[in-house]
Motif scaffolding. Structure first.
Motif, mmCIF file in Angstrom:
data_model
loop_
_atom_site.group_PDB
_atom_site.id
_atom_site.type_symbol
_atom_site.label_atom_id
_atom_site.label_comp_id
_atom_site.label_asym_id
_atom_site.label_seq_id
_atom_site.Cartn_x
_atom_site.Cartn_y
_atom_site.Cartn_z
ATOM 1 N N GLY A 16 66.246 45.760 -3.662
ATOM 2 C CA GLY A 16 65.352 44.715 -3.176
ATOM 3 C C GLY A 16 65.935 43.332 -3.350
ATOM 4 O O GLY A 16 65.800 42.466 -2.466
ATOM 5 N N ALA A 17 66.607 43.093 -4.474
ATOM 6 C CA ALA A 17 67.214 41.784 -4.710
ATOM 7 C C ALA A 17 68.349 41.521 -3.733
ATOM 8 O O ALA A 17 68.501 40.405 -3.221
ATOM 9 N N ARG A 18 69.144 42.550 -3.461
ATOM 10 C CA ARG A 18 70.224 42.374 -2.490
ATOM 11 C C ARG A 18 69.672 42.061 -1.102
ATOM 12 O O ARG A 18 70.176 41.166 -0.408
ATOM 13 N N THR A 19 68.634 42.786 -0.705
ATOM 14 C CA THR A 19 68.038 42.561 0.611
ATOM 15 C C THR A 19 67.431 41.170 0.705
ATOM 16 O O THR A 19 67.607 40.457 1.703
ATOM 17 N N SER A 20 66.716 40.763 -0.349
ATOM 18 C CA SER A 20 66.086 39.444 -0.342
ATOM 19 C C SER A 20 67.116 38.331 -0.331
ATOM 20 O O SER A 20 66.945 37.316 0.353
ATOM 21 N N ALA A 21 68.195 38.501 -1.082
ATOM 22 C CA ALA A 21 69.245 37.475 -1.099
ATOM 23 C C ALA A 21 69.827 37.289 0.294
ATOM 24 O O ALA A 21 70.011 36.154 0.767
ATOM 25 N N ARG A 22 70.115 38.389 0.975
ATOM 26 C CA ARG A 22 70.693 38.288 2.313
ATOM 27 C C ARG A 22 69.712 37.614 3.277
ATOM 28 O O ARG A 22 70.090 36.750 4.076
ATOM 29 N N TYR A 23 68.427 37.981 3.189
ATOM 30 C CA TYR A 23 67.417 37.376 4.064
ATOM 31 C C TYR A 23 67.293 35.878 3.796
ATOM 32 O O TYR A 23 67.306 35.057 4.724
ATOM 33 N N VAL A 24 67.159 35.511 2.523
ATOM 34 C CA VAL A 24 67.005 34.104 2.159
ATOM 35 C C VAL A 24 68.214 33.298 2.620
ATOM 36 O O VAL A 24 68.083 32.206 3.194
ATOM 37 N N ASN A 25 69.396 33.820 2.393
ATOM 38 C CA ASN A 25 70.600 33.070 2.717
ATOM 39 C C ASN A 25 70.805 32.932 4.223
ATOM 40 O O ASN A 25 71.251 31.876 4.704
ATOM 41 N N GLU A 26 70.495 33.957 4.963
ATOM 42 C CA GLU A 26 70.645 33.841 6.416
ATOM 43 C C GLU A 26 69.585 32.906 7.009
ATOM 44 O O GLU A 26 69.878 32.138 7.938
ATOM 45 N N PHE A 27 68.379 32.937 6.455
ATOM 46 C CA PHE A 27 67.355 31.988 6.908
ATOM 47 C C PHE A 27 67.804 30.552 6.619
ATOM 48 O O PHE A 27 67.700 29.663 7.481
ATOM 49 N N THR A 28 68.311 30.316 5.413
ATOM 50 C CA THR A 28 68.730 28.966 5.038
ATOM 51 C C THR A 28 69.909 28.510 5.883
ATOM 52 O O THR A 28 69.977 27.350 6.316
ATOM 53 N N ALA A 29 70.838 29.413 6.141
ATOM 54 C CA ALA A 29 71.992 29.058 6.967
ATOM 55 C C ALA A 29 71.564 28.615 8.362
ATOM 56 O O ALA A 29 72.191 27.729 8.959
ATOM 57 N N GLU A 30 70.493 29.202 8.884
ATOM 58 C CA GLU A 30 69.999 28.793 10.199
ATOM 59 C C GLU A 30 69.466 27.364 10.166
ATOM 60 O O GLU A 30 69.620 26.606 11.139
ATOM 61 N N GLN A 31 68.818 26.983 9.064
ATOM 62 C CA GLN A 31 68.327 25.610 8.947
ATOM 63 C C GLN A 31 69.496 24.623 8.970
ATOM 64 O O GLN A 31 69.428 23.565 9.596
ATOM 65 N N VAL A 32 70.573 25.003 8.297
ATOM 66 C CA VAL A 32 71.748 24.132 8.251
ATOM 67 C C VAL A 32 72.447 24.104 9.615
ATOM 68 O O VAL A 32 72.906 23.044 10.074
ATOM 69 N N LYS A 33 72.521 25.255 10.257
ATOM 70 C CA LYS A 33 73.155 25.322 11.576
ATOM 71 C C LYS A 33 72.461 24.400 12.564
ATOM 72 O O LYS A 33 73.099 23.728 13.370
ATOM 73 N N ASP A 34 71.125 24.363 12.494
ATOM 74 C CA ASP A 34 70.363 23.516 13.409
ATOM 75 C C ASP A 34 70.494 22.039 13.071
ATOM 76 O O ASP A 34 70.491 21.196 13.975
ATOM 77 N N ARG A 35 70.588 21.708 11.762
ATOM 78 C CA ARG A 35 70.653 20.304 11.344
ATOM 79 C C ARG A 35 71.679 20.130 10.225
ATOM 80 O O ARG A 35 71.320 19.872 9.069
ATOM 81 N N PRO A 36 72.963 20.258 10.513
ATOM 82 C CA PRO A 36 73.968 20.125 9.459
ATOM 83 C C PRO A 36 74.041 18.734 8.860
ATOM 84 O O PRO A 36 74.579 18.560 7.762
ATOM 85 N N ASP A 37 73.509 17.739 9.580
ATOM 86 C CA ASP A 37 73.477 16.379 9.047
ATOM 87 C C ASP A 37 72.381 16.207 8.000
ATOM 88 O O ASP A 37 72.493 15.377 7.108
ATOM 89 N N ARG A 38 71.315 17.013 8.080
ATOM 90 C CA ARG A 38 70.174 16.836 7.183
ATOM 91 C C ARG A 38 70.092 17.882 6.081
ATOM 92 O O ARG A 38 69.442 17.651 5.060
ATOM 93 N N PHE A 39 70.724 19.053 6.279
ATOM 94 C CA PHE A 39 70.585 20.126 5.294
ATOM 95 C C PHE A 39 71.938 20.705 4.902
ATOM 96 O O PHE A 39 72.886 20.732 5.694
#
Length: 334
Positions: free
Chosen positions: A90-113
């Motif tokens: 569960g921890a491995r799955t959650s880590a991958r989900y959290v990190n991919e979600f966060t990476a999308e925020q950065v991809k959309d706004r690399p200047d802000r995140f």
């Protein structure tokens, strides 16, 4: 870039409307959090168990907060256990989900995140795999680990392979506090009282294990001014007297390798202690949004700006200059 400039101007206009003078529209916030949709319930339940207000997060709300507080870029991390104790899968799955979600925020706004990737300790194999994936595939700016992993502190010898890998990558590591083992004291919210204690405990554990000195490529950030560490550092250094192979001076040198952020702690008593202890260039701005309600933090931001003993260039370094040295890509968004 034009969109970012428009947001900065909007933030300055908002400050003027409410009578607040913007101080530096280019702050870098190394201690800001993200709550992916599938983790909202878990965070709310954890907050209730800790006696803390339930946080909420969405991208537009985060950007609005950043504009109000003169933050150009926020480095996002997920500041909670990833799964129940013992649930390795569960921890491995959650880590991958959290990190991919966060990476999308950065991809959309690399200047802000930016992004400090969550690692599923105490599962060392899972943490190594996730660190490699996040740093190599997702472009994370660093990693985040909790101050203890199911009661195991970060100087644990079994964690050594993780530190070696991160050292080889000169990685930035945010050590976020969590509740220590044992029951909390009724009426004393753990985030207020126990988290600073756990930060100091894991910092001393790391230093006594020689991790900062043995792996000098690591840049380890301790939030909230290092908990009690700066105030009690000379007391803690006496731990070296209980060992045959060290001195208090050696242990102090290990402790001063850490970096520190100012989140929820830049008060008139704590700030002088932090600045007296921290090595030059090792203090960074942090907000701890949304884990600490924004309305609780105005006085701390104001105290940081109003501190009367800054040397030339030191406040700018805390606002963003020191963070640019840790995450050089952020200098492009100055």
């Amino acid at each position: 870039m034009e969109a970012a400039e428009e947001e900065v101007r909007a933030g300055m206009d908002a400050c003027e409307r409410i009578g607040v003078r913007p101080v530096d529209v280019r702050r870098i916030d190394v201690h800001q959090h993200v709550i992916p949709p599938d983790r909202v319930r878990a965070l709310a339940e954890r907050a209730a168990a800790l006696g803390w207000p339930a946080p909420s997060w969405d991208r537009q709300g985060a950007l609005a907060m950043m504009d109000r507080r003169s933050i150009a870029t926020g480095l996002l991390s997920y500041a909670a256990p990833l799964a129940a104790p013992g649930d390795v899968a569960g921890a491995r799955t959650s880590a991958r989900y959290v990190n991919e979600f966060t990476a999308e925020q950065v991809k959309d706004r690399p200047d802000r995140f930016g992004h400090f990737a969550a690692l599923p300790l105490p599962d060392v194999g899972g943490a190594l795999a996730e660190a490699v994936h996040a740093l190599d595939e997702l472009g994370a700016d660093g990693v985040m680990v909790l101050s203890n992993a199911e009661g195991r502190y970060l100087g644990d010898p079994e964690f050594e392979p993780l530190w070696a890998e991160l050292d080889a990558r000169t990685a930035v590591v945010l050590v976020h506090p969590t509740a220590p083992p044992g029951a909390p004291v009724p009426g004393l919210p753990s985030p207020l009282v126990d988290f600073p204690y756990d930060t100091a405990r894991t910092a001393l554990h790391l230093a006594l294990a020689g991790i900062p000195g043995r792996y000098p490529g690591l840049r380890i950030i301790l939030p909230h001014a290092g908990g009690f560490l700066p105030y009690a550092a000379h007391r803690f250094a006496s731990a070296a007297r209980l060992r045959p192979d060290g001195t208090p001076q050696d242990l102090m040198a290990e402790l001063r390798r850490f970096y520190f952020d100012t989140a929820f702690c830049a008060g008139p008593a704590s700030l002088p202690s932090l600045l007296a202890f921290a090595a030059p260039g090792h203090v960074l701005y942090g907000s701890d949004f949304p884990m600490v309600p924004e309305e609780w933090c105005g006085g701390f931001d104001e105290a940081l700006e109003a501190y009367p003993h800054w040397s030339d260039g030191q406040l700018h370094a805390v606002r963003r200059g020191n963070a640019e040295l840790l995450v050089p890509r952020l200098a492009a968004h100055a």
